[in-house]
Design a protein around this motif. Structure first.
Motif, mmCIF file in Angstrom:
data_model
loop_
_atom_site.group_PDB
_atom_site.id
_atom_site.type_symbol
_atom_site.label_atom_id
_atom_site.label_comp_id
_atom_site.label_asym_id
_atom_site.label_seq_id
_atom_site.Cartn_x
_atom_site.Cartn_y
_atom_site.Cartn_z
ATOM 1 N N GLU A 1 -32.379 -15.568 -7.644
ATOM 2 C CA GLU A 1 -31.387 -14.505 -7.790
ATOM 3 C C GLU A 1 -30.253 -14.745 -6.802
ATOM 4 O OE1 GLU A 1 -31.074 -9.659 -8.104
ATOM 5 O OE2 GLU A 1 -32.936 -10.545 -7.352
ATOM 6 N N GLU B 1 -25.669 -13.949 -6.142
ATOM 7 C CA GLU B 1 -24.499 -13.123 -6.442
ATOM 8 C C GLU B 1 -23.651 -13.662 -7.592
ATOM 9 O OE1 GLU B 1 -23.503 -10.162 -5.148
ATOM 10 O OE2 GLU B 1 -25.441 -10.135 -4.131
ATOM 11 N N ASP C 1 -29.757 -14.452 -16.768
ATOM 12 C CA ASP C 1 -29.503 -13.037 -17.030
ATOM 13 C C ASP C 1 -28.319 -12.659 -16.141
ATOM 14 O OD1 ASP C 1 -29.431 -10.312 -17.391
ATOM 15 O OD2 ASP C 1 -31.481 -9.948 -16.718
ATOM 16 N N ARG D 1 -25.730 -10.051 -14.987
ATOM 17 C CA ARG D 1 -25.516 -8.604 -14.951
ATOM 18 C C ARG D 1 -24.803 -8.250 -13.640
ATOM 19 N NH1 ARG D 1 -30.296 -4.103 -15.663
ATOM 20 N NH2 ARG D 1 -28.967 -2.444 -16.455
ATOM 21 N N GLY E 1 -23.053 -6.694 -10.491
ATOM 22 C CA GLY E 1 -23.223 -5.426 -9.813
ATOM 23 C C GLY E 1 -24.664 -5.020 -9.568
ATOM 24 N N TYR E 2 -25.610 -5.783 -10.051
ATOM 25 C CA TYR E 2 -27.023 -5.461 -9.868
ATOM 26 C C TYR E 2 -27.672 -6.487 -8.943
ATOM 27 C CZ TYR E 2 -26.764 -2.029 -13.584
ATOM 28 O OH TYR E 2 -26.448 -0.925 -14.342
ATOM 29 N N THR E 3 -28.444 -6.017 -7.997
ATOM 30 C CA THR E 3 -29.213 -6.895 -7.123
ATOM 31 C C THR E 3 -30.668 -6.435 -7.141
ATOM 32 O OG1 THR E 3 -28.747 -5.534 -5.193
ATOM 33 C CG2 THR E 3 -27.243 -7.380 -5.605
ATOM 34 N N GLY E 4 -31.542 -7.254 -6.617
ATOM 35 C CA GLY E 4 -32.950 -6.901 -6.561
ATOM 36 C C GLY E 4 -33.638 -6.935 -7.912
ATOM 37 N N GLN E 5 -33.027 -7.557 -8.882
ATOM 38 C CA GLN E 5 -33.573 -7.554 -10.240
ATOM 39 C C GLN E 5 -34.778 -8.467 -10.415
ATOM 40 O OE1 GLN E 5 -32.390 -5.229 -12.677
ATOM 41 N NE2 GLN E 5 -31.740 -4.582 -10.640
ATOM 42 N N GLU F 1 -37.190 -5.705 -9.735
ATOM 43 C CA GLU F 1 -36.879 -4.449 -10.419
ATOM 44 C C GLU F 1 -37.129 -4.524 -11.924
ATOM 45 O OE1 GLU F 1 -35.937 -0.472 -10.741
ATOM 46 O OE2 GLU F 1 -36.511 -1.679 -9.019
ATOM 47 N N LYS F 2 -36.807 -5.648 -12.549
ATOM 48 C CA LYS F 2 -37.035 -5.779 -13.992
ATOM 49 C C LYS F 2 -38.526 -5.662 -14.315
ATOM 50 C CE LYS F 2 -34.705 -8.629 -16.505
ATOM 51 N NZ LYS F 2 -33.986 -9.732 -17.122
ATOM 52 N N ARG G 1 -39.690 -1.990 -13.945
ATOM 53 C CA ARG G 1 -39.334 -1.140 -15.090
ATOM 54 C C ARG G 1 -40.281 -1.354 -16.263
ATOM 55 N NH1 ARG G 1 -34.054 -2.523 -13.378
ATOM 56 N NH2 ARG G 1 -33.805 -4.032 -15.075
#
Length: 102
Positions: free
Chosen positions: A47, A49, A79, A81, A83-87, A90-91, A94
């Motif tokens: 992951e 930036e 993927d 996206r 503006g989203y971090t920690g995905q 996090e994905k 969820r």
């Protein structure tokens, strides 16, 4: 940005066809990058930036494998996206949350 990639030699010098030593060198590059990452049996996901940050690591990991093999296979899935971090975690959280709703 999450990017899952798999890089490996297309040939192996070991009797059992293992490419583990070369793949380990690619994983070493990822770990040394400092980016959040996860390695599974088939892919390493990192992951970052932006494209430059993530693909710089993938390029160096590929070069590590190329150093020990004249031919290398590279598979990439992203993927994107903004503006989203920690995905990376996090994905999965969820999905697990949805599974718990049964």
């Amino acid at each position: 940005m999450l990017v899952a990639f798999s890089v490996a030699p297309t040939t192996a010098d070991t009797p059992d066809g293992s490419v583990g030593a070369a793949v380990a060198e690619a994983v070493r590059v990822v770990r040394e990058s400092g980016l959040p990452h996860e390695t599974t049996a088939m892919f390493t996901t990192i992951e970052g930036e932006d494209w430059d940050e993530v693909f710089r690591v993938i390029k160096r990991a590929t070069e590590a494998v190329t150093a020990v093999s004249p031919r290398v296979s590279l598979v990439i899935k992203a993927d994107i996206r903004p503006g989203y971090t920690g995905q990376l975690t996090e994905k999965v959280r969820r999905v697990e949350e949805h599974l718990g709703e049964s």
